[in-house]
Design an enzyme around this catalytic site. Structure first.
Site, short mmCIF file in Angstrom:
data_model
loop_
_atom_site.label_atom_id
_atom_site.label_comp_id
_atom_site.label_asym_id
_atom_site.label_seq_id
_atom_site.Cartn_x
_atom_site.Cartn_y
_atom_site.Cartn_z
CB SER A 243 18.62 -0.41 24.47
OG SER A 243 17.59 -1.32 24.07
CG ASP A 244 17.86 -3.02 30.63
OD1 ASP A 244 17.23 -4.03 30.28
OD2 ASP A 244 18.23 -2.83 31.80
CD1 TRP A 245 13.30 -6.85 26.26
CD2 TRP A 245 15.50 -6.43 26.26
NE1 TRP A 245 13.92 -7.80 25.47
CE2 TRP A 245 15.27 -7.57 25.44
CE3 TRP A 245 16.81 -5.98 26.39
CZ2 TRP A 245 16.28 -8.25 24.77
CZ3 TRP A 245 17.84 -6.65 25.72
CH2 TRP A 245 17.57 -7.76 24.93
N GLY A 247 14.83 0.63 26.82
CA GLY A 247 15.71 1.69 27.29
C GLY A 247 16.10 2.71 26.24
#
Length: 852
Positions: A243-245, A247
């Site tokens: 995931s993006d942080w 996300g």
């Protein structure tokens, strides 16, 4: 030429090691119970996955790294080699150079103890307003995919994993956490998914990062159709999807949607939540097994799993890279010369006098804000670089001319930061080189975010001129500012909007004046009180700045001084550019004009000196209303830490500017084919479909941009003399082709082999970027008139001929058939066109593509 980055043959040689690695992964997986498997799937902290000694699994560390590897600590105490921005890398159109840049990133990652570099960013330049434009490569999916694949190969040559990002359609920053991008299937396939597909198929990345946004109603961290059906089943991706942080938002949907890793930790949607979901029957344990298997495979590839051979053994690592030398070379190769009237460049011989003008001439913008930002090992600005290169024979003067910054710069004097507990106890101390405080994920001295109540920053202004000095507070939260024990501010600064990254990267500011005598100094204390949670957007962060500026003359006088300096000099070099408020992660651009009075500055200087060279220090397109009134225009992008040395190399002719535009530059804001980046009711409609960048411009009768995609020139001239095309599959041939017989052992995905013959007609050895486009007969208006189909960089001495050999992919004559959910080859006549850019294609051959 395109295609050189394919590593498939090397993978065949490593088949036995691959088999041993997979066996070790399965053995380790079999020894884990459900909680242990789930523990692999989320961050133990800001940047790492936890170790597991029982199965011989080491701690796996990730790091931001599109233009330099930050490591776990974002601090000047642990500097990084700062590379030019990704737009600059793409502007080289050089896959070999991109691969070398990747090897430097891998070297930096190993030095900093990181196993995964969170790069490259391969979203497209859909609109010039995109705030993260500088961190992406191009408006074209083929160029983006080829440069991205080369960088991935280079990083993974060094035994370090990559995560091409952000999968998919994260092409602007406004409301990026929540925006629902609406794009039809053909547009996704032919534009936005295309660079990811190229990278997965050619470079086999060990990771990929899911975007924050939704696509057609489904968050990308939960998108089963794209994450599993397309990415894994169709393309064969076998790496991790992280995931993006912050996300990952839903336990069940993320697990079923193929999200392997939820970052950061320890607070996460996985952990105990995922264990409970499995036990309640909401997520099958087989799905968790699949996620854990992918994470263990990643660990094995980077050498962190006992009994599993690393993908790149220590003895096979590339030789060491001289980071500063490579950054200097990369920057110079990326510079794009757009105008050079009268051959003012190169400055050879060196002028007797030179006026260097602009705020960016002393404080160059070397990189963009956000994930791409690092603390460089050192910075060579334009003034220092030119002064060293010119020596005493040239009278060099500098004038600011116009300062485009809207914020007070961080105090340039040393400061001390005391980390305070709830009772005021000093828990730790950090020495800072300036007034910026930026700690992400960890604090100096191992202080816990949970124990931190406040940060007290102290310093003293240096002895300076008499007058009103500016002090400023910039950040989000509660602050107290004191000067010589007098309280100037005690209050709260609040951000605009809800994007935490915007609040972090572009926070508000308050200014205060302090009257000081000549040589006077003032002691300054700025205290930032932490919020009760001690966290920001779900993870530990402290970010604020104490600003300071000495008294200066009026803006009018700054410009007048610059004009007089230019009038008295043999040559005037004006460095203009954007600022951190204009180009940064977390915010999109309001417009394309240069900030402040820089346009006025250029016009005034050009009127005073006909030999005016303008250097544009920006990562994305800007308007240049003065472009036809100056002698030369040179784009230097965000050129990395050796900016001044590279600029001197190019201006003085030691190195030719080798760059070509990776994106079309408009003449006016209204000309931009895609302008809207702000969602309506939470949705951002990609209603333009396939028509972005040069693809859209080609449909505008009688209209042309300021500079076409692919445009740029060097210090010599080229003529295009011959074009030959040969189908590689035995199909009927092409008019003017050398032949159409099939090539033994030809790559199935290659349609044709193209040879373009060019001659250097100038007086210097030079480099040319030869570009090949495929056009249609115009009957199918749903297709762009032409698309980039391949490119190659060639070199030749004066009068010599060079031949660019370019493999044109089959995909260049294919379209996505939405009804059949498959690629369809478009038979008939296709025009193979070759030239120096999308608006100039002097050579054409008709290629007949047979029906299936």
């Amino acid at each position: 030429m395109t295609g050189d980055t394919d590593r498939t043959p090397a993978r065949t040689d490593r088949a036995p090691a691959d088999a041993r690695r997979e066996a070790a992964v399965e053995a380790a997986l079999a020894r884990l119970d459900l909680p242990a498997k789930v523990a692999l799937l989320a961050g133990a902290d800001m940047w790492s996955l936890p170790a597991n000694e029982e199965i011989g699994l080491g701690r796996l560390v990730m790091s931001d790294g599109p233009a330099g590897v930050r490591g776990e600590h974002w601090t000047a105490d642990d500097p990084s080699v700062a590379l030019p921005s990704p737009t600059a890398l793409a502007a080289t159109w050089d896959v070999d150079l991109a691969r070398r840049a990747g090897r430097l990133l891998a070297q930096e990652a190993r030095r900093k103890g990181a196993h995964v570099v969170l790069a490259p960013t391969v979203n497209l330049h859909r609109s010039p307003r995109g705030g993260r434009h500088f961190e992406c490569y191009s408006e074209d999916p083929l160029l983006t995919g080829e440069i991205g694949a080369a960088l991935v190969c280079g990083v993974q040559d060094g035994g370090v994993a990559t995560t091409p990002k952000h999968f998919v359609a994260n092409d602007s920053e406004t409301d990026r956490y929540t925006v629902d991008v609406r794009a039809d299937e053909r547009t996704l396939r032919e534009l936005y998914l295309a660079p990811f597909e190229t990278i997965v198929r050619k470079a086999h990345p060990w990771g990929l990062m899911a975007a924050y946004n939704a696509v057609n109603g489904t968050s990308m961290s939960e998108h089963t159709a794209l994450n599993l059906t397309v990415l894994r089943e169709e393309w064969g991706f076998d790496g991790v999807l992280v995931s993006d942080w912050t996300g990952a938002r839903d336990t069940v949907r993320s697990a079923l949607g193929g999200l392997d890793i939820a970052m950061p930790g320890p607070a996460t949607v996985y952990g105990e939540h995922l264990v409970a979901a499995v036990r309640e029957g909401l997520v099958p344990e087989s799905a968790v097994n699949g996620l854990a298997r992918n994470v263990l495979r990643l660990a094995a590839r980077v050498g962190l799993l006992a009994g599993a051979p690393a993908a790149v053994p220590a003895g096979e690592l590339p030789p060491p890279v001289d980071g500063e030398a490579l950054v200097r070379e990369l920057a110079a190769r990326s510079f794009v010369l757009l105008r050079n009237e009268g051959g003012v460049l190169p400055l050879d011989p060196a002028p007797a006098s030179l006026a260097l003008i602009g705020a960016a001439a002393t404080e160059a913008r070397i990189g963009g804000g956000g994930s791409a930002q690092v603390f460089p090992t050192r910075i060579v600005g334009p003034l220092d670089g030119l002064r060293a290169a010119l020596g005493a024979d040239t009278a060099l003067v500098h004038e600011t001319g116009a300062d485009p910054r809207t914020f007070v710069p961080a105090a340039a004097f040393p400061c001390t930061a005391d980390l305070l507990g709830t009772d005021g106890t000093v828990l730790g101390t950090a020495a800072l080189t300036d007034g910026s405080v930026r700690w992400l994920g960890s604090l100096p001295g191992g202080v816990s975010f949970g124990d931190l109540a406040a940060v007290r920053l102290t310093g003293a202004t240096p002895a300076g001129p008499a007058g009103r000095h500016l002090l400023a507070v910039r950040g989000v939260g509660r602050f107290t500012l004191e000067a010589d024990c007098e309280v100037l501010f005690d209050g709260v600064l609040l951000p605009e909007g809800e994007d935490p990254a915007a609040a972090f990267l572009n926070p508000p500011e308050r200014r205060f004046e302090v009257e000081l005598p000549e040589g006077g100094r003032t002691a300054v204390t700025l205290t930032c009180t932490m919020p009760e949670t001690g966290e920001f957007a779900g993870f530990g962060l402290v970010s604020f700045a104490l600003g300071h500026a000495e008294p200066t003359v009026s803006p009018d006088e700054l410009i007048e001084r610059a004009v007089e300096a230019a009038r008295a000099a043999e040559v005037a070099v004006v460095v203009v550019g954007t600022t951190e408020e204009v180009e940064s992660e977390g915010v999109d651009r309001d417009g394309l004009r240069l900030p402040g009075r820089q346009d006025e500055l250029v016009a005034r200087v050009a009127a005073a000196n006909p030999r005016t060279v303008v250097v544009v220090n920006a990562g994305a397109p800007v308007l240049m209303p003065w472009r036809e009134s100056v002698a030369a225009v040179l784009l230097c992008w965000f050129p990395g830490q050796q900016a001044g040395e590279a600029l001197a190399d190019v201006l003085l002719g030691t190195v030719e500017p080798g760059g070509r535009l990776p994106t079309t530059w408009p003449a006016e804001e209204a000309d931009s084919p895609v302008w809207e980046v702000v969602p309506t009711d939470g949705r951002l409609e990609y209603s333009e479909g396939l028509f972005i960048g040069y693809r859209a411009w080609q449909r505008r009768a009688g209209a042309a941009p300021a500079y076409w995609f692919g445009a740029g020139r060097g210090y010599t001239d080229w003529s295009y003399e011959g074009l030959e095309v040969r189908l590689v599959d035995g199909a009927e041939g092409a008019t003017g082709a050398a032949g159409a017989e099939g090539a033994e052992g030809a790559t199935p995905d290659v349609l044709a082999e193209v040879a373009v013959r060019v001659r250097n007609t100038g007086a210097r050895t030079g480099r040319e970027v030869v570009q090949v486009y495929l056009g249609t007969d115009g009957s199918d208006r749903s297709r762009p008139d032409r698309r980039l189909a391949g490119f190659a960089v060639v070199e030749a001495a004066p009068g010599a001929v060079a031949t660019a050999r370019i493999a044109v992919p089959l995909r260049a004559v294919q379209s996505w058939d939405t009804s059949a959910r498959a690629w369809r080859t478009d038979p008939g006549v296709h025009l193979v066109e070759a030239g120096p850019h999308a608006g100039d294609r002097p050579l054409t051959v008709a290629l007949v593509v047979p029906s299936a």
